[in-house]
Design a protein around this motif. Structure first.
Motif, PDB file in Angstrom:
ATOM      1  N   ARG A  39       2.707   7.219   5.192  1.00 42.74           N
ATOM      2  CA  ARG A  39       1.368   7.070   5.780  1.00 42.74           C
ATOM      3  C   ARG A  39       1.382   6.147   6.990  1.00 42.74           C
ATOM      4  O   ARG A  39       0.574   6.292   7.884  1.00 42.74           O
ATOM      5  CB  ARG A  39       0.402   6.557   4.712  1.00 42.74           C
ATOM      6  CG  ARG A  39       0.150   7.630   3.673  1.00 42.74           C
ATOM      7  CD  ARG A  39      -0.869   7.212   2.634  1.00 42.74           C
ATOM      8  NE  ARG A  39      -1.103   8.337   1.732  1.00 42.74           N
ATOM      9  CZ  ARG A  39      -1.787   8.258   0.604  1.00 42.74           C
ATOM     10  NH1 ARG A  39      -2.316   7.105   0.232  1.00 42.74           N
ATOM     11  NH2 ARG A  39      -1.961   9.320  -0.149  1.00 42.74           N
ATOM     12  N   GLU A  40       2.268   5.168   6.958  1.00 46.69           N
ATOM     13  CA  GLU A  40       2.433   4.275   8.111  1.00 46.69           C
ATOM     14  C   GLU A  40       3.872   4.441   8.574  1.00 46.69           C
ATOM     15  O   GLU A  40       4.800   4.132   7.833  1.00 46.69           O
ATOM     16  CB  GLU A  40       2.156   2.824   7.683  1.00 46.69           C
ATOM     17  CG  GLU A  40       2.255   1.830   8.815  1.00 46.69           C
ATOM     18  CD  GLU A  40       1.978   0.382   8.378  1.00 46.69           C
ATOM     19  OE1 GLU A  40       1.029   0.137   7.612  1.00 46.69           O
ATOM     20  OE2 GLU A  40       2.734  -0.503   8.808  1.00 46.69           O
ATOM     21  N   VAL A  54      -7.386  15.466  12.382  1.00 48.51           N
ATOM     22  CA  VAL A  54      -8.546  14.584  12.514  1.00 48.51           C
ATOM     23  C   VAL A  54      -9.328  14.476  11.209  1.00 48.51           C
ATOM     24  O   VAL A  54      -9.649  13.390  10.747  1.00 48.51           O
ATOM     25  CB  VAL A  54      -9.480  15.072  13.645  1.00 48.51           C
ATOM     26  CG1 VAL A  54     -10.699  14.166  13.752  1.00 48.51           C
ATOM     27  CG2 VAL A  54      -8.728  15.100  14.959  1.00 48.51           C
ATOM     28  N   LYS A  55      -9.633  15.624  10.594  1.00 50.06           N
ATOM     29  CA  LYS A  55     -10.533  15.581   9.445  1.00 50.06           C
ATOM     30  C   LYS A  55      -9.842  15.133   8.173  1.00 50.06           C
ATOM     31  O   LYS A  55     -10.429  14.485   7.333  1.00 50.06           O
ATOM     32  CB  LYS A  55     -11.152  16.977   9.218  1.00 50.06           C
ATOM     33  CG  LYS A  55     -12.080  17.385  10.353  1.00 50.06           C
ATOM     34  CD  LYS A  55     -13.384  17.972   9.829  1.00 50.06           C
ATOM     35  CE  LYS A  55     -14.360  18.195  10.967  1.00 50.06           C
ATOM     36  NZ  LYS A  55     -14.710  19.626  11.117  1.00 50.06           N
ATOM     37  N   LYS A  56      -8.572  15.543   8.019  1.00 50.42           N
ATOM     38  CA  LYS A  56      -7.936  15.263   6.734  1.00 50.42           C
ATOM     39  C   LYS A  56      -6.974  14.100   6.787  1.00 50.42           C
ATOM     40  O   LYS A  56      -6.757  13.423   5.809  1.00 50.42           O
ATOM     41  CB  LYS A  56      -7.182  16.509   6.255  1.00 50.42           C
ATOM     42  CG  LYS A  56      -8.118  17.635   5.871  1.00 50.42           C
ATOM     43  CD  LYS A  56      -7.366  18.725   5.124  1.00 50.42           C
ATOM     44  CE  LYS A  56      -8.127  20.040   5.158  1.00 50.42           C
ATOM     45  NZ  LYS A  56      -7.227  21.186   5.280  1.00 50.42           N
ATOM     46  N   GLN A  57      -6.316  13.889   7.946  1.00 45.77           N
ATOM     47  CA  GLN A  57      -5.176  12.974   7.928  1.00 45.77           C
ATOM     48  C   GLN A  57      -5.405  11.660   8.650  1.00 45.77           C
ATOM     49  O   GLN A  57      -4.507  10.838   8.719  1.00 45.77           O
ATOM     50  CB  GLN A  57      -3.954  13.675   8.529  1.00 45.77           C
ATOM     51  CG  GLN A  57      -3.522  14.879   7.714  1.00 45.77           C
ATOM     52  CD  GLN A  57      -2.403  15.649   8.383  1.00 45.77           C
ATOM     53  OE1 GLN A  57      -2.018  15.353   9.499  1.00 45.77           O
ATOM     54  NE2 GLN A  57      -1.872  16.635   7.687  1.00 45.77           N
ATOM     55  N   THR A  58      -6.586  11.448   9.211  1.00 48.29           N
ATOM     56  CA  THR A  58      -6.765  10.222   9.977  1.00 48.29           C
ATOM     57  C   THR A  58      -7.399   9.121   9.122  1.00 48.29           C
ATOM     58  O   THR A  58      -8.348   9.369   8.393  1.00 48.29           O
ATOM     59  CB  THR A  58      -7.619  10.508  11.225  1.00 48.29           C
ATOM     60  OG1 THR A  58      -6.974  11.533  11.975  1.00 48.29           O
ATOM     61  CG2 THR A  58      -7.757   9.281  12.098  1.00 48.29           C
ATOM     62  N   PHE A  59      -6.825   7.922   9.221  1.00 46.58           N
ATOM     63  CA  PHE A  59      -7.437   6.748   8.604  1.00 46.58           C
ATOM     64  C   PHE A  59      -8.607   6.330   9.479  1.00 46.58           C
ATOM     65  O   PHE A  59      -8.420   6.018  10.659  1.00 46.58           O
ATOM     66  CB  PHE A  59      -6.444   5.584   8.563  1.00 46.58           C
ATOM     67  CG  PHE A  59      -5.492   5.614   7.407  1.00 46.58           C
ATOM     68  CD1 PHE A  59      -5.873   5.098   6.174  1.00 46.58           C
ATOM     69  CD2 PHE A  59      -4.219   6.139   7.551  1.00 46.58           C
ATOM     70  CE1 PHE A  59      -4.990   5.100   5.101  1.00 46.58           C
ATOM     71  CE2 PHE A  59      -3.329   6.142   6.480  1.00 46.58           C
ATOM     72  CZ  PHE A  59      -3.714   5.625   5.250  1.00 46.58           C
ATOM     73  N   VAL A  60      -9.799   6.329   8.914  1.00 49.56           N
ATOM     74  CA  VAL A  60     -10.986   6.007   9.695  1.00 49.56           C
ATOM     75  C   VAL A  60     -11.610   4.728   9.163  1.00 49.56           C
ATOM     76  O   VAL A  60     -11.653   4.509   7.958  1.00 49.56           O
ATOM     77  CB  VAL A  60     -12.024   7.153   9.594  1.00 49.56           C
ATOM     78  CG1 VAL A  60     -13.278   6.816  10.392  1.00 49.56           C
ATOM     79  CG2 VAL A  60     -11.410   8.460  10.076  1.00 49.56           C
ATOM     80  N   VAL A  93       0.853  -1.191   0.000  1.00 52.75           N
ATOM     81  CA  VAL A  93       0.000   0.000   0.000  1.00 52.75           C
ATOM     82  C   VAL A  93       0.893   1.247   0.000  1.00 52.75           C
ATOM     83  O   VAL A  93       1.916   1.291   0.684  1.00 52.75           O
ATOM     84  CB  VAL A  93      -0.924  -0.017   1.243  1.00 52.75           C
ATOM     85  CG1 VAL A  93      -1.686   1.295   1.377  1.00 52.75           C
ATOM     86  CG2 VAL A  93      -1.895  -1.198   1.171  1.00 52.75           C
ATOM     87  N   PHE A  96      -0.410   6.340  11.979  1.00 46.07           N
ATOM     88  CA  PHE A  96      -0.938   6.382  10.617  1.00 46.07           C
ATOM     89  C   PHE A  96      -1.456   7.773  10.282  1.00 46.07           C
ATOM     90  O   PHE A  96      -2.241   8.331  11.047  1.00 46.07           O
ATOM     91  CB  PHE A  96      -2.084   5.382  10.480  1.00 46.07           C
ATOM     92  CG  PHE A  96      -1.657   3.958  10.736  1.00 46.07           C
ATOM     93  CD1 PHE A  96      -1.321   3.128   9.686  1.00 46.07           C
ATOM     94  CD2 PHE A  96      -1.556   3.463  12.032  1.00 46.07           C
ATOM     95  CE1 PHE A  96      -0.901   1.822   9.914  1.00 46.07           C
ATOM     96  CE2 PHE A  96      -1.138   2.159  12.271  1.00 46.07           C
ATOM     97  CZ  PHE A  96      -0.812   1.336  11.207  1.00 46.07           C
ATOM     98  N   THR A 156       3.385   2.841   2.820  1.00 44.65           N
ATOM     99  CA  THR A 156       3.785   1.848   3.827  1.00 44.65           C
ATOM    100  C   THR A 156       5.137   1.269   3.411  1.00 44.65           C
ATOM    101  O   THR A 156       5.585   1.491   2.288  1.00 44.65           O
ATOM    102  CB  THR A 156       2.774   0.692   3.940  1.00 44.65           C
ATOM    103  OG1 THR A 156       2.816  -0.095   2.740  1.00 44.65           O
ATOM    104  CG2 THR A 156       1.361   1.205   4.162  1.00 44.65           C
ATOM    105  N   TYR A 189      -2.943   9.966   6.802  1.00 41.34           N
ATOM    106  CA  TYR A 189      -3.242   9.975   5.382  1.00 41.34           C
ATOM    107  C   TYR A 189      -2.720  11.261   4.764  1.00 41.34           C
ATOM    108  O   TYR A 189      -3.460  12.213   4.552  1.00 41.34           O
ATOM    109  CB  TYR A 189      -4.744   9.827   5.165  1.00 41.34           C
ATOM    110  CG  TYR A 189      -5.073   9.439   3.759  1.00 41.34           C
ATOM    111  CD1 TYR A 189      -4.939   8.124   3.353  1.00 41.34           C
ATOM    112  CD2 TYR A 189      -5.476  10.383   2.829  1.00 41.34           C
ATOM    113  CE1 TYR A 189      -5.212   7.752   2.055  1.00 41.34           C
ATOM    114  CE2 TYR A 189      -5.750  10.022   1.525  1.00 41.34           C
ATOM    115  CZ  TYR A 189      -5.615   8.708   1.143  1.00 41.34           C
ATOM    116  OH  TYR A 189      -5.876   8.344  -0.150  1.00 41.34           O
ATOM    117  N   LEU A 198      -7.169   4.695  13.067  1.00 42.59           N
ATOM    118  CA  LEU A 198      -5.823   4.166  13.235  1.00 42.59           C
ATOM    119  C   LEU A 198      -5.047   5.317  13.858  1.00 42.59           C
ATOM    120  O   LEU A 198      -4.930   6.382  13.247  1.00 42.59           O
ATOM    121  CB  LEU A 198      -5.222   3.785  11.885  1.00 42.59           C
ATOM    122  CG  LEU A 198      -5.887   2.613  11.171  1.00 42.59           C
ATOM    123  CD1 LEU A 198      -5.145   2.305   9.872  1.00 42.59           C
ATOM    124  CD2 LEU A 198      -5.886   1.388  12.062  1.00 42.59           C
TER     125      LEU A 198
END
Lengths: 420, 420
Positions: free
Chosen positions: B122-123, B62-68, B9, B111, B12, B113, B79
């Motif tokens: 990203r990871e 929170v809004k843009k960069q979090t893997f949900v 991915v 993590f 990663t 995004y 994550l």
């Protein structure tokens, strides 16, 4: 206390320092045994493409138990439920440059959306260890020996845990003999894998749905009860003989009931269980000679196993083998007598650290000495340095042994000698 | 080779043994420094409730960069993009029983995004280290000293990297003096945090949109250029004085441009940068005196930082400080002369392992000796044991030093002495 605003997610764990100390101890044992046999550590991504598992891991794992997320580009990603597909992908990627046999191990988080219960969580850790590039049963034997040495290293004995070994190809022969058609064999394996968890009646019904006659079901049960036909498999014979040379035969036994649930196994399969069968498998694995090819590489044979941390912890508790591990690294707390002495205490702490002594300095210059001593005793810090007006004048420090309560005034250079 | 079926991915990493050896070396340095100062290791879940971050981490994260992901029960999970909210949650949960100050550290995956680029994935992995339960600037100083000792321990010097320290409350005073209203201060901080990455014109425009006049923008730029007003902050004065006592003042400097992007910082903030400003922050942190309360606990002051592995690796490369690390644990390869000698070789390998020598046995009994020696040389295994008919007769083994090519025939018990 009022109810907390945020709870940890169900099936995940908070590792407080005492929990982390246990985890580090356990992972340390895994690393030690792996290295003793010359295995190299690797690690892969936690996020993998979902299709990597669709390839061969088995429907239950992929469809029901995998945490899936869709990234902002619309791609389906999985939180890895197991490591072997990643291993196969990585080996396929660099096959040409990797000397064979490849002996690799990895320890890291895995995720499965299962109902949390004793020995089973949604976020857990696994040790994976594999040997690739050898088709010899001696490679399987080595992997099983690694498992035995690990069990020994964490204090378990062969009266408490056993590694049950089987050969899927031997089982296929046996099923052919009772005329189970080739196309049904995977389904029968699936049923054998679940047998232990089901009522007999229910299990019989399942086999009949697969298409077995009552006679075939009876014969199958006969096969599963028989512990005596492993010598019909040349592979099993060589494995048990090698394991005997490796000095671990007391830990291993043949068991036709073990077929393992993952679809990619092609030959030898095995799992470690507590003898009372109170827990799930402590570790499980087997041979997967097609997986690297399935994920797009050349055909490279592989064999290995995975051991999960949750079951191991439960089994150690059951047999009262959980070690007592210190979880405070601090050897000495340097106290601050009064604010005016802060700088002096800071100097001593810095000197001790330079002598490689794990040293904490009490960070609040204005705290009472009593409070600082109480802190040391709560955290079980073995030594405390006190530095007041008398000590400052003589250029010495008072070192207090917290276990005995004894204290003496010595020069700073002597502290290391007393403590270490 | 044909294109592979599965790619990792985006953002990663696959850690092959050589990459993992670097990672273990780096994490080892982090652990070593943490323990030297008496910090205890902890770890939290990788999956956390999304709202935990909504509380205070800042909108961008929170809004843009979090893997949900949404679990099968409809709950929104994240994550973890950073560790501090987990730390605050864990401390809030057991506040009453934890002796203060709490000195904790953790190393694990995070993590985000973001668009992958140099120094950003990203990871990735972060080391978090924090002290909770002390409001003293001396606690901030200790945390900064830990950062300095870490940078030194990985071979970086103060001519290459600097830790830039600031005090958000001092900046608030300065902004008040140029009559920026209280309600606009967080927004101005956000702009200051992004200044470096923007064209001047664009940045001026942003500040005017926030509501600053041209004169205020000019004054703000004046403040940000001034390196001389840190003594107006008692906290900064105490911190720089303590850092000097801790022997690390060459690594630290005052910089009003550093305000950090996370919303939960309340006072001291700092970050480590390469002096050429070629990379993002190597580590960053500060004081967060309200966060434990925000996540539902009592008010407990905290200060700490996080250091990411990706930037550190880049900076070490830039300054040619990447260590050469051996990534093969094996000390000796026991070869198999012919199939008939397999059992004998197995015995020797087992004996060597019992003497704590990391030993590989060539797993294919039918392999040519040449192929086995080539394997040892490819993997840079330092010694090889050869056991043929002559050796078997004399009860000895031939030990070959792969670096010098020299070999001698000795008894098995002597092997350990020669190798270790």
């Amino acid at each position: 206390m009022s109810k907390l605003k945020f709870q940890p997610v169900k099936g995940t764990r908070d590792f407080y320092p005492e929990d982390m100390a246990f985890r580090n101890w356990l992972f340390g044992k895994m690393r030690e045994v792996s290295k003793k046999f010359g295995y190299q550590e690797y690690e892969g991504p936690i996020l993998e493409p979902l299709e990597l598992y669709a390839a061969k891991s088995g429907e239950e794992l992929v469809k029901k138990q995998t945490f899936v997320l869709t990234d902002r580009g619309g791609r389906k990603l999985a939180l890895r439920p197991e490591m072997t597909p990643t291993l196969a992908r990585m080996v396929a990627q660099r096959e040409a440059e990797l000397p064979k046999p490849i002996r690799w191990f990895s320890i890291g988080p895995r995720f499965r959306y299962e109902q949390p219960q004793k020995g089973r969580l949604r976020e857990f850790y696994q040790w994976d260890i594999d040997i690739l590039g050898s088709e010899a049963p001696e490679a399987d034997a080595e992997i099983i020996a690694v498992a035995c040495e690990f069990l020994k290293s964490i204090g378990l004995i062969s009266k408490e845990v056993k590694i049950k070994v089987n050969d899927r190809s031997l089982m296929e022969q046996k099923l052919s003999l009772i005329e189970v058609p080739k196309g049904k064999i995977q389904e029968v394996f699936k049923a054998v894998d679940k047998k232990e968890k089901m009522a007999e009646e229910e299990w019989d019904k399942w086999l009949k749905e697969i298409g077995l006659t009552s006679l075939q079901v009876k014969d199958l049960k006969g096969i599963l009860k028989d512990r005596d036909f492993s010598r019909e498999s040349e592979k099993l014979t060589r494995i048990f003989s090698t394991l005997s040379d490796l000095g671990v035969s007391d830990f291993v036994e043949f068991d036709p009931n073990v077929v393992r649930g993952l679809d990619y196994y092609t030959g030898i399969v095995f799992e470690a269980r507590d003898v009372k069968s109170k827990f799930r498998a402590i570790l499980g694995g087997g041979r997967y000679d097609n997986l690297v090819e399935v994920v797009g590489g050349p055909k490279i044979a592989g064999t290995g196993f995975a051991a999960g941390d949750v079951v191991i912890e439960e089994v150690l508790k059951e047999y009262k083998k959980t070690p007592k591990i210190s979880f405070c690294p601090t050897r000495v707390l340097v106290t601050v007598f009064t604010e005016g002495f802060f700088r002096k205490s800071l100097e001593v702490a810095t000197l001790l650290r330079r002598s490689n002594i794990e040293t904490e300095l009490y960070p609040d210059p204005a705290s009472q000495l009593d409070k600082q001593l109480k802190y040391a005793s709560q955290k079980e810090i073995p030594y405390v340095v006190i530095l007041g007006p008398e000590e400052a004048e003589s250029g010495k420090v008072t070192l207090k042994n917290m276990a005995t309560g004894k204290q003496k005034t010595i020069s700073i250079n002597e502290v290391g000698r007393v403590i270490l």
